[in-house]
Structures are given as structure tokens and as C-alpha cells.
Motif scaffolding. Structure first.
Motif, mmCIF file in Angstrom:
data_model
loop_
_atom_site.group_PDB
_atom_site.id
_atom_site.type_symbol
_atom_site.label_atom_id
_atom_site.label_comp_id
_atom_site.label_asym_id
_atom_site.label_seq_id
_atom_site.Cartn_x
_atom_site.Cartn_y
_atom_site.Cartn_z
ATOM 1 N N LYS A 167 -0.252 2.216 6.172
ATOM 2 C CA LYS A 167 -0.313 1.928 7.377
ATOM 3 C C LYS A 167 0.736 0.826 8.438
ATOM 4 C CE LYS A 167 -4.852 3.337 8.373
ATOM 5 N NZ LYS A 167 -6.636 3.170 7.801
ATOM 6 N N ALA A 168 1.438 1.833 9.206
ATOM 7 C CA ALA A 168 2.494 1.398 9.243
ATOM 8 C C ALA A 168 1.627 -0.334 10.488
ATOM 9 C CB ALA A 168 3.282 1.782 10.843
ATOM 10 N N THR A 169 0.906 -0.273 10.779
ATOM 11 C CA THR A 169 0.510 -1.343 11.445
ATOM 12 C C THR A 169 -0.082 -2.875 10.686
ATOM 13 O OG1 THR A 169 -1.987 -0.202 11.729
ATOM 14 C CG2 THR A 169 -0.046 -0.353 13.692
ATOM 15 N N ASN A 170 -0.216 -2.131 9.409
ATOM 16 C CA ASN A 170 -0.434 -3.407 8.835
ATOM 17 C C ASN A 170 0.736 -3.706 7.880
ATOM 18 O OD1 ASN A 170 -3.253 -2.973 9.431
ATOM 19 N ND2 ASN A 170 -3.401 -1.506 7.598
ATOM 20 N N VAL A 171 1.665 -3.010 6.959
ATOM 21 C CA VAL A 171 2.747 -3.757 6.901
ATOM 22 C C VAL A 171 3.173 -4.365 7.819
ATOM 23 C CG1 VAL A 171 5.389 -2.332 5.645
ATOM 24 C CG2 VAL A 171 3.044 -1.498 5.296
ATOM 25 N N ALA A 172 3.902 -4.033 8.855
ATOM 26 C CA ALA A 172 4.158 -4.525 10.283
ATOM 27 C C ALA A 172 3.314 -6.020 10.365
ATOM 28 C CB ALA A 172 4.095 -4.236 11.470
ATOM 29 N N ALA A 173 2.199 -6.089 10.493
ATOM 30 C CA ALA A 173 1.615 -7.367 10.465
ATOM 31 C C ALA A 173 1.318 -8.098 9.106
ATOM 32 C CB ALA A 173 0.119 -7.247 10.115
ATOM 33 N N ALA A 174 1.534 -7.966 8.184
ATOM 34 C CA ALA A 174 2.164 -8.970 6.306
ATOM 35 C C ALA A 174 3.526 -9.251 6.832
ATOM 36 C CB ALA A 174 2.216 -7.625 5.573
ATOM 37 N N ARG A 175 4.658 -8.706 7.446
ATOM 38 C CA ARG A 175 5.331 -9.041 7.949
ATOM 39 C C ARG A 175 5.808 -10.000 8.491
ATOM 40 N NH1 ARG A 175 8.862 -2.871 7.374
ATOM 41 N NH2 ARG A 175 8.956 -2.423 5.450
ATOM 42 N N GLU A 176 4.951 -9.840 9.352
ATOM 43 C CA GLU A 176 4.919 -11.160 9.902
ATOM 44 C C GLU A 176 4.256 -12.603 9.509
ATOM 45 O OE1 GLU A 176 3.053 -9.880 14.093
ATOM 46 O OE2 GLU A 176 4.102 -8.726 14.689
ATOM 47 N N LEU A 177 3.894 -12.779 8.718
ATOM 48 C CA LEU A 177 3.279 -13.440 7.479
ATOM 49 C C LEU A 177 4.182 -14.106 7.691
ATOM 50 C CD1 LEU A 177 -0.384 -12.652 8.033
ATOM 51 C CD2 LEU A 177 0.799 -14.302 9.403
ATOM 52 N N GLY A 178 5.574 -13.675 7.077
ATOM 53 C CA GLY A 178 6.193 -13.660 5.731
ATOM 54 C C GLY A 178 5.970 -13.328 4.141
ATOM 55 N N ILE A 179 5.165 -12.199 4.632
ATOM 56 C CA ILE A 179 4.863 -11.228 2.921
ATOM 57 C C ILE A 179 5.973 -10.233 3.069
ATOM 58 C CG2 ILE A 179 2.786 -9.610 1.832
ATOM 59 C CD1 ILE A 179 0.977 -11.911 3.615
ATOM 60 N N THR A 180 6.356 -9.930 1.841
ATOM 61 C CA THR A 180 7.141 -8.526 0.888
ATOM 62 C C THR A 180 6.644 -7.634 1.848
ATOM 63 O OG1 THR A 180 8.942 -10.081 0.815
ATOM 64 C CG2 THR A 180 8.632 -6.997 0.448
ATOM 65 N N ALA A 181 6.744 -6.609 2.294
ATOM 66 C CA ALA A 181 5.624 -6.104 2.897
ATOM 67 C C ALA A 181 6.075 -3.770 2.453
ATOM 68 C CB ALA A 181 4.956 -6.050 4.117
ATOM 69 N N ILE A 182 5.529 -2.802 2.112
ATOM 70 C CA ILE A 182 5.937 -1.949 1.639
ATOM 71 C C ILE A 182 4.894 -0.852 2.285
ATOM 72 C CG2 ILE A 182 6.954 -0.088 -0.153
ATOM 73 C CD1 ILE A 182 7.013 -2.812 -2.036
ATOM 74 N N GLN A 183 5.613 0.269 2.750
ATOM 75 C CA GLN A 183 5.307 1.772 3.509
ATOM 76 C C GLN A 183 4.886 1.777 2.841
ATOM 77 O OE1 GLN A 183 5.860 2.745 7.693
ATOM 78 N NE2 GLN A 183 3.359 3.939 7.391
ATOM 79 N N PHE A 184 3.812 2.448 2.171
ATOM 80 C CA PHE A 184 3.945 3.528 1.257
ATOM 81 C C PHE A 184 3.905 5.255 1.679
ATOM 82 C CE2 PHE A 184 0.661 6.855 -2.115
ATOM 83 C CZ PHE A 184 1.542 6.819 -2.918
ATOM 84 N N VAL A 185 4.732 6.160 0.754
ATOM 85 C CA VAL A 185 4.866 7.549 0.956
ATOM 86 C C VAL A 185 4.805 8.486 -0.094
ATOM 87 C CG1 VAL A 185 5.856 7.180 3.728
ATOM 88 C CG2 VAL A 185 7.439 7.106 0.922
ATOM 89 N N GLY A 186 4.734 7.648 -1.416
ATOM 90 C CA GLY A 186 4.540 8.636 -2.234
ATOM 91 C C GLY A 186 4.830 7.681 -3.489
ATOM 92 N N ALA A 187 3.887 7.813 -4.375
ATOM 93 C CA ALA A 187 4.795 7.178 -5.725
ATOM 94 C C ALA A 187 5.649 6.985 -6.237
ATOM 95 C CB ALA A 187 3.888 7.610 -7.031
ATOM 96 N N ALA A 188 6.826 8.122 -6.319
ATOM 97 C CA ALA A 188 7.566 7.828 -6.223
ATOM 98 C C ALA A 188 8.755 7.154 -5.669
ATOM 99 C CB ALA A 188 8.617 9.791 -6.167
ATOM 100 N N GLU A 189 9.018 6.981 -4.396
ATOM 101 C CA GLU A 189 9.293 6.216 -3.410
ATOM 102 C C GLU A 189 8.846 5.022 -4.172
ATOM 103 O OE1 GLU A 189 9.300 10.375 -1.451
ATOM 104 O OE2 GLU A 189 7.615 8.652 -2.458
#
Length: 200
Positions: A167-189
Motif C-alpha cells: 500500500k502506497a500510504t503505508n510506504v509513504a508513512a514509513a518514508r516520512e519517518l526516515g525508514i527506507t520503504a519499498i512498495q511491493f508489486v511482485g517478487a521479481a521487482e
């Protein structure tokens, strides 16, 4: 800097999330429609209360028995509860590739699923330490409290953590706190993202 912990979301990342399968299985077990199950579990707010730690496994079990006429045991209910999830073997392989890095689960879910996971999906539960569920953390993503408590429980600073969520909202919230965050779209990516991130 190599991260000290990589947090994985459960539904939508480690497992496919298929809630209708849970509704159908409980409906079949109770002799009622899946719509009736949905009303007792979701429309009533029970699942949300469970996710926030305001409803116990015992309360969920009691509600299913009293509200739907569930005839089975608690152990059988745990198995039915997990029908909403289907582990993704490709993502589990990604988790294995990360060893010896620490991997933890960070998920918005209720205590019944937390009870059930090691029994029904040991291949999932055994790969993550700790299992950080919103019902234990007392808040749900994207609330910053979730990430702060997860970092505290793993003894990491934001810069020492990676977070993976669909979820993009969760990824954005983590990044705002300084956590490196990745939005999952698939295992290969995900493999490509992690290889770039963890390259020496």
C-alpha cells in the motif's frame, strides 16, 4: 549502511490476501451465507477492533459461535481463519535470500490470526522474528505509532530498517519517518529493488 532489520507486510506481500475465501469457508461451516459472515465479522467492526487489540481471540471465537452458530473447535477455526491468506512461495524465497539479515513481519491483523499463523502456516511464521501484529502494537498502519513501536521492539533506528508493503500510504508513512520503504508489486521487482539497496 546495511539494514539491521527488514519488515515485511503479510497480506499483499508475503501472502496473497483473499478475504472471500474466509467468508465462504465460515459460511459453509455454519450453514449461513457469506454475506451473513461478513456482517458479523466486518460490518459489526469486530475485525477492526481485533486489529487494534480491542478484541481477543476468545472474543472472536465466541462471536462466531454465538452469532453464526459455528460448530467447530477453536483449532478448526484457526485453520478457517487462515483461508484468507495464501503464502507466496516466490516471496518466501526472497526472504530466504536475505539471510543472515533479520526479517520481521509488520502487519495489521487480529489476535486470532496471530495465534493461528505458527500452526497453519509454519513456513511463514518461522521465517520472521518478531511477528509484529497491530493487535499487539495497539495501532494500525499508516499510524506512525506502528513504526515507532516496531523500531523500538527490534532495537533499530529508522535508518537501520527497510519496510516492504503493497500500500502506497503505508510506504509513504514509513518514508516520512526516515525508514527506507519499498512498495511491493511482485517478487521479481522486489528482488531487483533489494539487490540495488543491499549491494556492497
Amino acid at each position: 549502511m546495511q539494514p539491521k532489520v527488514i519488515f515485511f507486510d503479510l497480506g499483499g506481500v508475503v501472502c496473497r490476501f483473499l478475504p472471500q475465501r474466509r467468508l465462504d469457508a465460515l459460511g459453509d461451516a455454519c450453514g449461513v451465507s457469506s454475506d451473513q459472515v461478513e456482517g458479523v465479522l466486518y460490518s459489526s467492526g469486530l475485525i477492526r477492533r481485533g486489529e487494534l487489540g480491542h478484541a481477543s481471540s476468545a472474543e472472536i471465537h465466541r462471536t462466531v459461535v454465538d452469532g453464526l452458530g459455528y460448530p467447530g473447535s477453536f483449532a478448526e477455526l484457526r485453520e478457517l481463519w487462515c483461508r484468507a491468506f495464501q503464502p507466496d512461495p516466490h516471496v518466501l524465497q526472497v526472504v530466504d535470500r536475505l539471510r543472515p539479515l533479520r526479517t520481521a513481519l509488520l502487519t495489521d491483523n487480529d489476535p486470532l490470526l496471530l495465534d493461528a499463523l505458527p500452526h497453519v502456516f509454519p513456513e511463514v511464521g518461522s521465517r520472521f522474528d518478531p511477528l509484529l501484529f497491530s493487535c499487539r502494537l495497539g495501532a494500525a498502519k499508516p499510524d506512525p505509532v506502528v513504526f515507532a513501536r516496531a523500531l523500538d521492539l527490534t532495537g533499530c533506528a529508522p535508518a537501520e530498517a527497510v519496510f516492504i508493503d503493497d500500500k502506497a500510504t503505508n510506504v509513504a508513512a514509513a518514508r516520512e519517518l526516515g525508514i527506507t520503504a519499498i512498495q511491493f508489486v511482485g517478487a521479481a521487482e522486489l528482488v531487483a529493488e533489494l539487490d540495488g539497496l543491499l549491494a556492497p
